[in-house]
Design a protein around this motif. Structure first.
Motif, PDB file in Angstrom:
ATOM      1  N   CYS A   1      63.052  95.710  49.561  1.00 39.64           N
ATOM      2  CA  CYS A   1      62.336  96.405  48.486  1.00 39.64           C
ATOM      3  C   CYS A   1      62.999  96.149  47.136  1.00 39.64           C
ATOM      4  N   LEU A   2      64.329  96.140  47.101  1.00 46.28           N
ATOM      5  CA  LEU A   2      65.023  95.855  45.848  1.00 46.28           C
ATOM      6  C   LEU A   2      64.747  94.416  45.402  1.00 46.28           C
ATOM      7  N   ALA A   3      64.763  93.482  46.343  1.00 41.57           N
ATOM      8  CA  ALA A   3      64.474  92.088  46.005  1.00 41.57           C
ATOM      9  C   ALA A   3      63.029  91.949  45.509  1.00 41.57           C
ATOM     10  N   GLY A   4      62.092  92.667  46.117  1.00 36.20           N
ATOM     11  CA  GLY A   4      60.702  92.634  45.659  1.00 36.20           C
ATOM     12  C   GLY A   4      60.570  93.147  44.243  1.00 36.20           C
ATOM     13  N   GLY A   5      61.297  94.214  43.924  1.00 34.40           N
ATOM     14  CA  GLY A   5      61.276  94.739  42.562  1.00 34.40           C
ATOM     15  C   GLY A   5      61.887  93.763  41.571  1.00 34.40           C
ATOM     16  N   GLY A   6      62.999  93.145  41.962  1.00 36.91           N
ATOM     17  CA  GLY A   6      63.637  92.164  41.079  1.00 36.91           C
ATOM     18  C   GLY A   6      62.762  90.944  40.844  1.00 36.91           C
ATOM     19  N   LEU A   7      62.151  90.452  41.901  1.00 37.94           N
ATOM     20  CA  LEU A   7      61.241  89.312  41.741  1.00 37.94           C
ATOM     21  C   LEU A   7      60.005  89.712  40.945  1.00 37.94           C
ATOM     22  N   GLY A   8      59.601  90.972  41.065  1.00 37.66           N
ATOM     23  CA  GLY A   8      58.490  91.466  40.264  1.00 37.66           C
ATOM     24  C   GLY A   8      58.808  91.433  38.775  1.00 37.66           C
ATOM     25  N   LEU A   9      60.066  91.740  38.412  1.00 37.27           N
ATOM     26  CA  LEU A   9      60.469  91.658  37.004  1.00 37.27           C
ATOM     27  C   LEU A   9      60.372  90.222  36.492  1.00 37.27           C
ATOM     28  N   VAL A  10      60.774  89.278  37.329  1.00 33.49           N
ATOM     29  CA  VAL A  10      60.624  87.861  36.965  1.00 33.49           C
ATOM     30  C   VAL A  10      59.142  87.524  36.824  1.00 33.49           C
ATOM     31  N   GLY A  11      58.321  88.057  37.733  1.00 29.46           N
ATOM     32  CA  GLY A  11      56.884  87.818  37.680  1.00 29.46           C
ATOM     33  C   GLY A  11      56.243  88.386  36.426  1.00 29.46           C
ATOM     34  N   ILE A  12      56.691  89.561  35.988  1.00 27.65           N
ATOM     35  CA  ILE A  12      56.160  90.156  34.755  1.00 27.65           C
ATOM     36  C   ILE A  12      56.476  89.244  33.577  1.00 27.65           C
ATOM     37  N   TRP A  13      57.707  88.788  33.508  1.00 29.38           N
ATOM     38  CA  TRP A  13      58.094  87.874  32.420  1.00 29.38           C
ATOM     39  C   TRP A  13      57.225  86.620  32.458  1.00 29.38           C
ATOM     40  N   TYR A  14      57.026  86.060  33.652  1.00 31.83           N
ATOM     41  CA  TYR A  14      56.273  84.816  33.799  1.00 31.83           C
ATOM     42  C   TYR A  14      54.816  84.980  33.380  1.00 31.83           C
ATOM     43  N   VAL A  15      54.138  86.025  33.876  1.00 34.51           N
ATOM     44  CA  VAL A  15      52.712  86.155  33.571  1.00 34.51           C
ATOM     45  C   VAL A  15      52.482  86.530  32.106  1.00 34.51           C
ATOM     46  N   ARG A  16      53.415  87.272  31.505  1.00 35.75           N
ATOM     47  CA  ARG A  16      53.274  87.563  30.067  1.00 35.75           C
ATOM     48  C   ARG A  16      53.434  86.285  29.246  1.00 35.75           C
ATOM     49  N   ALA A  17      54.394  85.440  29.625  1.00 37.74           N
ATOM     50  CA  ALA A  17      54.571  84.165  28.922  1.00 37.74           C
ATOM     51  C   ALA A  17      53.348  83.268  29.136  1.00 37.74           C
ATOM     52  N   ARG A  18      52.803  83.283  30.342  1.00 40.24           N
ATOM     53  CA  ARG A  18      51.620  82.470  30.646  1.00 40.24           C
ATOM     54  C   ARG A  18      50.425  82.931  29.820  1.00 40.24           C
TER      55      ARG A  18
ATOM     56  N   ALA B   1      50.490  84.515  26.972  1.00 38.87           N
ATOM     57  CA  ALA B   1      50.738  84.175  25.571  1.00 38.87           C
ATOM     58  C   ALA B   1      50.460  82.698  25.319  1.00 38.87           C
ATOM     59  N   ALA B   2      50.847  81.838  26.255  1.00 42.92           N
ATOM     60  CA  ALA B   2      50.601  80.402  26.102  1.00 42.92           C
ATOM     61  C   ALA B   2      49.106  80.092  26.146  1.00 42.92           C
ATOM     62  N   ILE B   3      48.371  80.767  27.006  1.00 44.42           N
ATOM     63  CA  ILE B   3      46.923  80.550  27.091  1.00 44.42           C
ATOM     64  C   ILE B   3      46.249  80.984  25.789  1.00 44.42           C
ATOM     65  N   LYS B   4      46.655  82.140  25.248  1.00 47.59           N
ATOM     66  CA  LYS B   4      46.077  82.611  23.984  1.00 47.59           C
ATOM     67  C   LYS B   4      46.447  81.680  22.835  1.00 47.59           C
TER      68      LYS B   4
END
Length: 90
Positions: A55-72, A74-77
């Motif tokens: 569960c902790l690893a899922g949360g940590g990877l989720g933080l990476v995922g949030i960063w990734y999709v926000r950057a994605r 922004a790049a699309i816009k």
């Protein structure tokens, strides 16, 4: 078995609130981690301590995922706004 004539082209990917979905999933992972933390001794005694750390690893990877999709997003816009401008303004 499938015949070659029966194969279909893959559908277009669905677009939706990707950032919200990833944030929701990340929150769920962290809530599960915090919910299991008081019972860590029981999990460890029964050989299930990996549940807590998963569960902790899922949360940590989720933080990476949030960063990734926000950057994605922004790049699309950014790409869409660049495509809308006339060539002399680039």
């Amino acid at each position: 078995m499938w015949k070659k004539s029966e194969l279909r082209e893959a559908p277009a990917p669905l677009e939706g609130p990707v950032v919200g979905t990833i944030i929701g999933g990340t929150v769920i992972w962290f809530v599960l981690f915090l919910g299991q933390l008081p019972f860590y001794g029981w999990f460890a005694d029964h050989g299930h301590a990996w549940w807590v750390w998963t569960c902790l690893a899922g949360g940590g990877l989720g933080l990476v995922g949030i960063w990734y999709v926000r950057a994605r997003d922004a790049a699309i816009k950014r790409a869409a706004s660049t495509a809308d401008r006339p060539a002399d303004q680039l």
